[in-house]
Every structure is written in C-alpha cells, then in structure tokens.
Scaffold this motif. Structure first.
Motif, PDB file in Angstrom:
ATOM      1  N   ALA A 131      33.017 -23.751  -6.523  1.00 35.02           N
ATOM      2  CA  ALA A 131      34.068 -24.574  -5.971  1.00 35.02           C
ATOM      3  C   ALA A 131      33.701 -25.871  -5.462  1.00 35.02           C
ATOM      4  O   ALA A 131      32.595 -25.891  -4.652  1.00 35.02           O
ATOM      5  N   VAL A 132      34.167 -26.788  -5.883  1.00 34.85           N
ATOM      6  CA  VAL A 132      33.811 -28.387  -5.287  1.00 34.85           C
ATOM      7  C   VAL A 132      35.185 -28.942  -4.654  1.00 34.85           C
ATOM      8  O   VAL A 132      36.265 -28.559  -4.701  1.00 34.85           O
ATOM      9  N   SER A 133      35.105 -30.017  -3.853  1.00 34.07           N
ATOM     10  CA  SER A 133      36.170 -30.850  -3.293  1.00 34.07           C
ATOM     11  C   SER A 133      35.956 -32.135  -4.398  1.00 34.07           C
ATOM     12  O   SER A 133      35.012 -32.537  -4.841  1.00 34.07           O
ATOM     13  N   TYR A 134      37.296 -32.817  -4.483  1.00 35.69           N
ATOM     14  CA  TYR A 134      37.297 -33.963  -5.540  1.00 35.69           C
ATOM     15  C   TYR A 134      37.670 -35.188  -4.441  1.00 35.69           C
ATOM     16  O   TYR A 134      38.461 -35.319  -3.591  1.00 35.69           O
ATOM     17  N   LEU A 135      36.935 -36.079  -5.186  1.00 28.86           N
ATOM     18  CA  LEU A 135      37.227 -37.608  -4.630  1.00 28.86           C
ATOM     19  C   LEU A 135      37.356 -38.342  -5.956  1.00 28.86           C
ATOM     20  O   LEU A 135      36.855 -38.255  -6.886  1.00 28.86           O
TER      21      LEU A 135
ATOM     22  N   GLY B 247      33.899 -33.922  -8.773  1.00 27.50           N
ATOM     23  CA  GLY B 247      33.820 -32.865  -7.883  1.00 27.50           C
ATOM     24  C   GLY B 247      32.440 -32.743  -7.054  1.00 27.50           C
ATOM     25  O   GLY B 247      31.487 -33.204  -7.528  1.00 27.50           O
ATOM     26  N   TYR B 248      32.380 -32.113  -5.761  1.00 26.75           N
ATOM     27  CA  TYR B 248      31.170 -32.565  -5.212  1.00 26.75           C
ATOM     28  C   TYR B 248      31.122 -31.255  -4.022  1.00 26.75           C
ATOM     29  O   TYR B 248      32.169 -31.012  -3.365  1.00 26.75           O
ATOM     30  N   ALA B 249      29.911 -30.789  -4.054  1.00 31.26           N
ATOM     31  CA  ALA B 249      29.412 -29.873  -2.678  1.00 31.26           C
ATOM     32  C   ALA B 249      28.133 -29.856  -2.477  1.00 31.26           C
ATOM     33  O   ALA B 249      27.406 -30.366  -3.261  1.00 31.26           O
TER      34      ALA B 249
ATOM     35  N   HIS C 238      27.275 -31.911  -8.389  1.00 22.32           N
ATOM     36  CA  HIS C 238      28.563 -32.915  -8.458  1.00 22.32           C
ATOM     37  C   HIS C 238      29.147 -32.391  -9.924  1.00 22.32           C
ATOM     38  O   HIS C 238      28.339 -31.915 -10.708  1.00 22.32           O
TER      39      HIS C 238
ATOM     40  N   LYS D 130      39.680 -30.490 -15.044  1.00 18.62           N
ATOM     41  CA  LYS D 130      38.446 -30.022 -14.384  1.00 18.62           C
ATOM     42  C   LYS D 130      37.896 -28.892 -14.857  1.00 18.62           C
ATOM     43  O   LYS D 130      36.606 -28.421 -14.615  1.00 18.62           O
TER      44      LYS D 130
END
Length: 149
Positions: A108-112, A83-85, A128, A58
C-alpha cells in the motif's frame, strides 16, 4: 522523499555532495533534443536515464526500492502519479537484484502528482511506485538521475 519544482533545486543541493552536479545537469540539458537512454554525468557515480512512456493503471505498476542509489526523477513532459511509502518492514515480492539495484514490492502506498518541471527525490528508505496515470494514460518524458551512495 522530497518533491518540488526545478526552480527550487538550489534548496536541496547541500543535502548530498553530488546533488549540485545532478541539478546542474538537469538545468543545463535540453531534454527535448537528447536521445533516450543512459547518459553519463560522472561515470557510474552520477548518471541519467532519459525515458519516454505512457502512464499506466496503478495495478500495472510495481513499487521499487534501491540500496546503492538515490533517484532524482524529473518530469520534462506530461503528468505522472507516484506511489510512496516509507520502507520499513515491507517484504519484496521480487528479492533485491544487486546488478540492477532494485527490489520489487506490492504494498500500500499514498499517491502524489507531479507535472512537467517538477522533480522528486527517492532515497533507499523510500518505497516508490512510478509511471502511474492520474486519469487517462499520458505520454511522459522523464529523466532519472541516479546518484551512487
């Protein structure tokens, strides 16, 4: 941002007048045989980019956002973390490039996780970060359908 399996694409066709044509292309095309690169669906209004790559750590992947296009990213082969925010007040580290319709972010992003047969839709309000590995690098074949707004 929306994510689902390709079998449920019909649920999203009414969200944008061009989604139906984009999803039809994804359903009808044999992506195991098609050449890598750009493929026109409806000129510059809807086109696909077929790409193959190995996922990366990442920290090696930048976040991005677009102003002129919606992305439908469809995984043909492999597993990819995204990654997404929501794009709100973040500042790009590389300013918006109009010719390539992209600004680069390191936020900073969250991952899926997406697996083969899944898609994810990114709007201009979505930051993204694609091409991220889950554990070890894996080979991914992906189609990005770009839909002009």
């Amino acid at each position: 941002m929306i994510t689902d399996v390709i079998q449920n694409a019909h649920l999203y066709e009414g969200l944008n007048e061009r989604f139906k044509r984009a999803f039809r292309y994804l359903h009808e095309t044999d992506f195991s045989a098609i050449e890598l690169g750009k493929h026109s669906i409806e000129g510059d209004d809807i086109f696909a980019i077929v790409n193959e790559f190995e996922t990366k750590d990442k920290h090696e992947c930048d976040g991005e956002a677009h102003k002129k296009h919606i992305d439908i990213q469809y995984l043909v082969k492999g597993t990819e973390m995204f990654g997404y925010a929501p794009l709100t007040t973040q500042k790009p580290v590389v300013d918006y490039d109009e010719a390539n319709d992209v600004a680069i972010y390191r936020e900073a992003v969250s991952y899926l996780k997406l697996e083969a047969g899944m898609f994810i839709i990114f709007y201009p309000t979505d930051l993204h970060q694609p091409e991220v590995r889950e554990f070890e690098p894996v080979l991914v074949r992906k189609v990005v359908v770009k839909i002009k707004i």
